[in-house]
Design a protein around this motif. Structure first.
Motif, short mmCIF file in Angstrom:
data_model
loop_
_atom_site.label_atom_id
_atom_site.label_comp_id
_atom_site.label_asym_id
_atom_site.label_seq_id
_atom_site.Cartn_x
_atom_site.Cartn_y
_atom_site.Cartn_z
N PHE A 195 -0.06 -2.17 -6.47
CA PHE A 195 1.13 -2.12 -7.32
C PHE A 195 1.14 -3.32 -8.26
N TYR A 196 0.92 -4.53 -7.73
CA TYR A 196 0.94 -5.73 -8.57
C TYR A 196 -0.21 -5.75 -9.56
N ARG A 197 -1.35 -5.17 -9.19
CA ARG A 197 -2.47 -5.07 -10.12
C ARG A 197 -2.06 -4.18 -11.30
N GLN A 198 -1.42 -3.06 -11.00
CA GLN A 198 -0.96 -2.15 -12.06
C GLN A 198 0.07 -2.84 -12.95
N LEU A 199 0.93 -3.63 -12.34
CA LEU A 199 1.94 -4.37 -13.09
C LEU A 199 1.28 -5.35 -14.06
N ARG A 200 0.29 -6.09 -13.57
CA ARG A 200 -0.44 -7.04 -14.42
C ARG A 200 -1.15 -6.35 -15.56
N GLU A 201 -1.59 -5.12 -15.31
CA GLU A 201 -2.31 -4.36 -16.33
C GLU A 201 -1.36 -3.63 -17.28
N ASP A 202 -0.08 -3.94 -17.15
CA ASP A 202 0.95 -3.40 -18.06
C ASP A 202 1.11 -1.88 -17.95
N ALA A 203 0.95 -1.35 -16.75
CA ALA A 203 1.14 0.08 -16.54
C ALA A 203 2.62 0.43 -16.74
N GLU A 204 2.86 1.67 -17.07
CA GLU A 204 4.24 2.14 -17.20
C GLU A 204 4.75 2.48 -15.80
N ILE A 205 5.74 1.72 -15.32
CA ILE A 205 6.25 1.87 -13.95
C ILE A 205 7.73 2.18 -13.99
N SER A 206 8.12 3.20 -13.23
CA SER A 206 9.55 3.51 -13.09
C SER A 206 9.81 3.88 -11.63
#
Length: 149
Positions: free
Chosen positions: A49-60
């Motif tokens: 999850f934090y990797r995706q966050l760092r990669e600027d993924a669209e999260i909701s």
């Protein structure tokens, strides 16, 4: 002494593994990453999850499905007399209000705690509820105490 199940959601920070050790139940919160559905601590690790966050993924985020909540409650009520459900703060999500509405269909056997907590304070409410069960408190008294503190 009544048998009481304690239920919370993954916003408490309690993992599925920790829940097993504590003897409680954790509903995984659903969320979307780039349009794909995941469940916290089930289909995606915190590290991912934090990797995706760092990669600027669209999260909701989303609320648990009503059926997932009621299925768990119905399973638990076969083995327990009552449930104390401690969801994330009603001020941050509709999850708590939905649980309160659903609880009305369970003839006073499900007690939803709306004590406006999330994360570490929500986890502390769970730990407090476990201690109150050990003292022999019923679900109504546990809910009332957690709401007043």
């Amino acid at each position: 002494m009544k048998s009481i199940a304690i239920v919370t959601d993954s916003n408490s920070g309690i993992t599925q593994e920790e829940a097993k050790r504590l003897g409680i139940y954790v509903i995984p919160m659903p969320f979307y990453i780039n349009g794909e559905l995941f469940f916290e601590d089930i289909s995606l690790t915190q590290e991912e999850f934090y990797r995706q966050l760092r990669e600027d993924a669209e999260i909701s985020t989303s609320m648990p499905l009503v059926g997932d909540v009621t299925d768990l409650w119905e399973r638990l009520l076969k083995d327990y007399e009552e449930i104390v459900h401690i969801p994330m703060s009603s001020g941050l999500s509709g999850t708590c209000h939905t649980a309160m509405m659903l609880a009305q269909k369970y003839d006073g056997r499900v007690f939803v705690v709306d004590n406006k907590r999330i994360s570490v304070p929500q986890k502390q409410s769970v730990l407090d509820a476990i201690a109150m069960v050990a003292l022999g408190w019923d679900g109504s008294k546990i809910r009332d105490r957690l709401v007043e503190v």
